[in-house]
Design a protein around this motif. Structure first.
Motif, PDB file in Angstrom:
ATOM      1  N   GLN A 163       0.826  -1.201   0.000  1.00  0.00           N
ATOM      2  CA  GLN A 163       0.000   0.000   0.000  1.00  0.00           C
ATOM      3  C   GLN A 163       0.861   1.251   0.000  1.00  0.00           C
ATOM      4  OE1 GLN A 163      -3.253  -0.046   2.784  1.00  0.00           O
ATOM      5  NE2 GLN A 163      -3.430   2.191   2.831  1.00  0.00           N
ATOM      6  N   GLY A 164       1.932   1.243   0.807  1.00  0.00           N
ATOM      7  CA  GLY A 164       2.823   2.392   0.856  1.00  0.00           C
ATOM      8  C   GLY A 164       3.479   2.677  -0.478  1.00  0.00           C
ATOM      9  N   VAL A 165       3.876   1.622  -1.182  1.00  0.00           N
ATOM     10  CA  VAL A 165       4.482   1.800  -2.509  1.00  0.00           C
ATOM     11  C   VAL A 165       3.452   2.354  -3.488  1.00  0.00           C
ATOM     12  CG1 VAL A 165       5.491   0.613  -4.494  1.00  0.00           C
ATOM     13  CG2 VAL A 165       6.229   0.012  -2.181  1.00  0.00           C
ATOM     14  N   LEU A 166       2.269   1.756  -3.506  1.00  0.00           N
ATOM     15  CA  LEU A 166       1.245   2.148  -4.478  1.00  0.00           C
ATOM     16  C   LEU A 166       0.761   3.579  -4.263  1.00  0.00           C
ATOM     17  CD1 LEU A 166      -0.803  -1.173  -4.572  1.00  0.00           C
ATOM     18  CD2 LEU A 166       0.624  -0.239  -6.411  1.00  0.00           C
ATOM     19  N   TYR A 287       3.298  -7.692  -8.777  1.00  0.00           N
ATOM     20  CA  TYR A 287       2.987  -6.442  -9.489  1.00  0.00           C
ATOM     21  C   TYR A 287       3.647  -5.252  -8.809  1.00  0.00           C
ATOM     22  CZ  TYR A 287       0.177  -2.677 -11.555  1.00  0.00           C
ATOM     23  OH  TYR A 287      -0.220  -1.532 -12.206  1.00  0.00           O
ATOM     24  N   VAL A 288       3.492  -5.144  -7.505  1.00  0.00           N
ATOM     25  CA  VAL A 288       4.022  -3.990  -6.782  1.00  0.00           C
ATOM     26  C   VAL A 288       5.548  -3.973  -6.824  1.00  0.00           C
ATOM     27  CG1 VAL A 288       4.156  -2.843  -4.531  1.00  0.00           C
ATOM     28  CG2 VAL A 288       1.988  -3.844  -5.299  1.00  0.00           C
ATOM     29  N   ARG A 289       6.167  -5.123  -6.714  1.00  0.00           N
ATOM     30  CA  ARG A 289       7.629  -5.175  -6.754  1.00  0.00           C
ATOM     31  C   ARG A 289       8.157  -4.748  -8.124  1.00  0.00           C
ATOM     32  NH1 ARG A 289       8.903 -10.956  -3.920  1.00  0.00           N
ATOM     33  NH2 ARG A 289      10.993 -10.159  -3.553  1.00  0.00           N
ATOM     34  N   ILE A 290       7.505  -5.203  -9.177  1.00  0.00           N
ATOM     35  CA  ILE A 290       7.920  -4.796 -10.523  1.00  0.00           C
ATOM     36  C   ILE A 290       7.717  -3.298 -10.708  1.00  0.00           C
ATOM     37  CG2 ILE A 290       7.380  -4.990 -12.978  1.00  0.00           C
ATOM     38  CD1 ILE A 290       6.651  -7.933 -12.456  1.00  0.00           C
ATOM     39  N   LEU A 291       6.559  -2.809 -10.285  1.00  0.00           N
ATOM     40  CA  LEU A 291       6.254  -1.385 -10.429  1.00  0.00           C
ATOM     41  C   LEU A 291       7.315  -0.535  -9.753  1.00  0.00           C
ATOM     42  CD1 LEU A 291       3.936   0.538 -11.466  1.00  0.00           C
ATOM     43  CD2 LEU A 291       3.107   0.521  -9.098  1.00  0.00           C
ATOM     44  N   ARG A 292       7.668  -0.900  -8.546  1.00  0.00           N
ATOM     45  CA  ARG A 292       8.680  -0.143  -7.793  1.00  0.00           C
ATOM     46  C   ARG A 292      10.044  -0.258  -8.459  1.00  0.00           C
ATOM     47  NH1 ARG A 292      12.575  -1.484  -4.139  1.00  0.00           N
ATOM     48  NH2 ARG A 292      13.096   0.055  -2.547  1.00  0.00           N
ATOM     49  N   SER A 293      10.401  -1.450  -8.891  1.00  0.00           N
ATOM     50  CA  SER A 293      11.724  -1.678  -9.467  1.00  0.00           C
ATOM     51  C   SER A 293      11.938  -0.876 -10.743  1.00  0.00           C
ATOM     52  CB  SER A 293      11.906  -3.167  -9.759  1.00  0.00           C
ATOM     53  OG  SER A 293      13.130  -3.420 -10.410  1.00  0.00           O
ATOM     54  N   ALA A 294      10.883  -0.796 -11.571  1.00  0.00           N
ATOM     55  CA  ALA A 294      11.029  -0.200 -12.896  1.00  0.00           C
ATOM     56  C   ALA A 294      10.615   1.260 -12.961  1.00  0.00           C
ATOM     57  CB  ALA A 294      10.215  -1.007 -13.899  1.00  0.00           C
ATOM     58  N   ALA A 295      10.337   1.882 -11.828  1.00  0.00           N
ATOM     59  CA  ALA A 295       9.798   3.248 -11.819  1.00  0.00           C
ATOM     60  C   ALA A 295      10.766   4.266 -12.416  1.00  0.00           C
ATOM     61  CB  ALA A 295       9.410   3.651 -10.404  1.00  0.00           C
ATOM     62  N   LEU A 308      14.684  -6.015 -20.679  1.00  0.00           N
ATOM     63  CA  LEU A 308      14.098  -6.351 -19.386  1.00  0.00           C
ATOM     64  C   LEU A 308      12.875  -5.485 -19.111  1.00  0.00           C
ATOM     65  CD1 LEU A 308      14.068  -7.728 -16.609  1.00  0.00           C
ATOM     66  CD2 LEU A 308      15.759  -6.035 -15.845  1.00  0.00           C
ATOM     67  N   ARG A 309      12.986  -4.215 -19.408  1.00  0.00           N
ATOM     68  CA  ARG A 309      11.864  -3.298 -19.153  1.00  0.00           C
ATOM     69  C   ARG A 309      10.627  -3.718 -19.969  1.00  0.00           C
ATOM     70  NH1 ARG A 309      11.927   1.340 -16.523  1.00  0.00           N
ATOM     71  NH2 ARG A 309      14.193   1.632 -16.642  1.00  0.00           N
ATOM     72  N   GLU A 310      10.830  -4.152 -21.202  1.00  0.00           N
ATOM     73  CA  GLU A 310       9.708  -4.612 -22.020  1.00  0.00           C
ATOM     74  C   GLU A 310       9.034  -5.819 -21.394  1.00  0.00           C
ATOM     75  OE1 GLU A 310      10.947  -5.364 -25.997  1.00  0.00           O
ATOM     76  OE2 GLU A 310      11.537  -3.276 -26.397  1.00  0.00           O
ATOM     77  N   ARG A 311       9.841  -6.754 -20.877  1.00  0.00           N
ATOM     78  CA  ARG A 311       9.276  -7.951 -20.243  1.00  0.00           C
ATOM     79  C   ARG A 311       8.519  -7.583 -18.970  1.00  0.00           C
ATOM     80  NH1 ARG A 311      14.376  -9.783 -21.765  1.00  0.00           N
ATOM     81  NH2 ARG A 311      15.177  -9.747 -19.620  1.00  0.00           N
ATOM     82  N   LEU A 312       9.064  -6.640 -18.223  1.00  0.00           N
ATOM     83  CA  LEU A 312       8.406  -6.218 -16.990  1.00  0.00           C
ATOM     84  C   LEU A 312       7.084  -5.510 -17.283  1.00  0.00           C
ATOM     85  CD1 LEU A 312      11.450  -4.923 -14.881  1.00  0.00           C
ATOM     86  CD2 LEU A 312      10.280  -7.133 -14.733  1.00  0.00           C
ATOM     87  N   GLU A 313       7.052  -4.706 -18.332  1.00  0.00           N
ATOM     88  CA  GLU A 313       5.811  -4.032 -18.698  1.00  0.00           C
ATOM     89  C   GLU A 313       4.733  -5.040 -19.082  1.00  0.00           C
ATOM     90  OE1 GLU A 313       4.801  -0.951 -18.582  1.00  0.00           O
ATOM     91  OE2 GLU A 313       6.680  -0.182 -17.750  1.00  0.00           O
ATOM     92  N   LYS A 314       5.115  -6.072 -19.825  1.00  0.00           N
ATOM     93  CA  LYS A 314       4.155  -7.121 -20.191  1.00  0.00           C
ATOM     94  C   LYS A 314       3.651  -7.839 -18.944  1.00  0.00           C
ATOM     95  CE  LYS A 314       6.000  -8.007 -24.834  1.00  0.00           C
ATOM     96  NZ  LYS A 314       6.696  -9.001 -25.717  1.00  0.00           N
ATOM     97  N   ALA A 315       4.559  -8.082 -17.991  1.00  0.00           N
ATOM     98  CA  ALA A 315       4.153  -8.753 -16.746  1.00  0.00           C
ATOM     99  C   ALA A 315       3.170  -7.896 -15.957  1.00  0.00           C
ATOM    100  CB  ALA A 315       5.380  -9.068 -15.898  1.00  0.00           C
ATOM    101  N   LEU A 316       3.396  -6.597 -15.928  1.00  0.00           N
ATOM    102  CA  LEU A 316       2.467  -5.700 -15.232  1.00  0.00           C
ATOM    103  C   LEU A 316       1.074  -5.768 -15.851  1.00  0.00           C
ATOM    104  CD1 LEU A 316       4.629  -2.484 -14.619  1.00  0.00           C
ATOM    105  CD2 LEU A 316       3.795  -4.085 -12.892  1.00  0.00           C
ATOM    106  N   VAL A 317       1.023  -5.751 -17.167  1.00  0.00           N
ATOM    107  CA  VAL A 317      -0.266  -5.808 -17.856  1.00  0.00           C
ATOM    108  C   VAL A 317      -0.994  -7.101 -17.525  1.00  0.00           C
ATOM    109  CG1 VAL A 317      -1.389  -5.941 -20.114  1.00  0.00           C
ATOM    110  CG2 VAL A 317       0.441  -4.275 -19.726  1.00  0.00           C
ATOM    111  N   GLU A 318      -0.274  -8.226 -17.555  1.00  0.00           N
ATOM    112  CA  GLU A 318      -0.889  -9.518 -17.266  1.00  0.00           C
ATOM    113  C   GLU A 318      -1.388  -9.588 -15.827  1.00  0.00           C
ATOM    114  OE1 GLU A 318      -1.673 -12.204 -19.229  1.00  0.00           O
ATOM    115  OE2 GLU A 318      -1.233 -10.702 -20.769  1.00  0.00           O
ATOM    116  N   LYS A 319      -0.589  -9.113 -14.896  1.00  0.00           N
ATOM    117  CA  LYS A 319      -0.972  -9.176 -13.486  1.00  0.00           C
ATOM    118  C   LYS A 319      -2.151  -8.255 -13.180  1.00  0.00           C
ATOM    119  CE  LYS A 319       3.621 -10.576 -11.869  1.00  0.00           C
ATOM    120  NZ  LYS A 319       3.186 -11.917 -11.430  1.00  0.00           N
ATOM    121  N   ALA A 320      -2.213  -7.134 -13.860  1.00  0.00           N
ATOM    122  CA  ALA A 320      -3.298  -6.183 -13.611  1.00  0.00           C
ATOM    123  C   ALA A 320      -4.652  -6.733 -14.054  1.00  0.00           C
ATOM    124  CB  ALA A 320      -3.012  -4.855 -14.319  1.00  0.00           C
TER     125      ALA A 320
END
Length: 328
Positions: A163-166, A287-295, A308-320
């Protein structure tokens, strides 16, 4: 996962930190086999024994969590459970804070466990049964374990961290709602000695090593351990296993795993109904860990980081995609 700025290979940094321990100088060429994710891990040798240097920036880790991790490893070894063994530094401490030109780091060294990762093993029913039994034995130790000092953080504290990260991202309202939904669901679950305690959290195939000669299993990477329902570990392990099993063999292999798991316990708990919420917790946490890592982003990033950033963006979309769906 560390912030992307910490994923760069740094031989000088690793060598500077390693000087807190004994090592064979000629083995530093093994540093080329490093890996960096939630920590930087660099292999080396001391007296021809392979060891692993693990470190991370102090602003990425909670010291009490690392201390609790090391304490639990001692408890596991006291029960003759196969797991990583920490090596004291010259100071006698297993956790060292090192100040470097690149900042302050927490560091530890571990002996390499025997065998090879289950992710590289041809799985059969006997091995899968043993895999489940290894998780059951871990939970047996956990049920008896009472930390002398501070313990690992709880699932509720992990949700607080999410919650704090988001809250730092103005457009993450759906993810914040997911935190509240998962929190409400888990708060309704009963907590007993049998179903709730310290879990590994990442008891997946690549973190379990199998010594074929002795049919022995060894767990590594307790960095994500937390206090949660044991069903969380079982669900994560089954999902990891299912990725490697042909669909027509899945039910048989799943049964072998669960039979192994319950073979070391006198009573069983109905975990199946808990798995969907456990998956939602894991999905949200990832999701939150990826979001924070790639900010953070930089101009002219190296090619590997762009990929790596492209793969992380795809992972965010899937998790969301799971956010807002009914929890049951």
């Amino acid at each position: 996962m560390l912030k992307l700025k910490y994923l760069f290979h740094n031989h000088d940094l690793a060598e500077m930190i390693l000087k807190q321990w004994d090592y064979d100088a000629e083995s530093l060429d093994m540093f080329q086999h490093y890996r960096i994710s939630s920590n930087a891990v660099y292999p080396f040798r001391f007296q021809d024994e392979v060891r692993l240097l693990r470190f991370a920036p102090v602003d990425e880790k909670d010291k009490s969590n690392i201390e609790a991790e090391l304490a639990f490893l001692h408890e596991l070894h006291r029960h003759q459970y196969g797991a990583l063994e920490a090596v004291p530094a010259h100071t006698g401490e297993e956790l060292v804070q090192v100040h470097t030109p690149w900042g302050a780091y927490y560091a530890s060294v571990f002996k390499r466990v025997p065998g090879i990762s289950l992710a590289r093993v041809d799985l059969d029913e006997t091995i899968v049964h043993g895999y489940g039994q290894a998780l059951g034995e871990l939970h047996i130790v956990s049920r008896q374990y009472v930390p002398e000092h501070t313990g690992r953080w709880t699932y509720a504290e992990v949700l607080d961290w999410m919650q704090g990260v988001l809250e730092q991202f103005s457009d993450e309202l759906e993810a914040l709602n997911e935190v509240n939904a998962v929190r409400t669901m888990l708060a309704s679950w009963p907590v007993t000695k049998q179903n709730f305690g310290l879990i590994h959290y990442d008891f997946e195939l690549d973190n379990i090593f199998y010594d074929q000669a002795n049919h022995a299993f060894y767990a590594i990477d307790f960095d994500d351990a937390m206090v949660h329902w044991y069903a969380m570990d079982v669900q994560q392990s089954l999902d990891s296993l299912q990725e490697e099993i042909e669909p027509e063999h899945w039910e048989r292999m799943k049964q072998s795993f669960m039979q192994g798991y319950w073979s070391v316990s006198e009573e069983t708990v109905d975990m199946e109904t808990m798995f969907p919420a456990c998956r939602r917790f894991a999905n949200l946490y990832g999701y939150v860990r990826i979001l924070r890592s790639a900010a953070q982003q930089w101009a002219h990033e190296p090619e590997w980081m762009c990929g790596l950033r492209e793969r992380l963006e795809k992972a965010l979309v899937e998790k969301a995609k799971l956010f807002g769906q009914p929890l049951s």
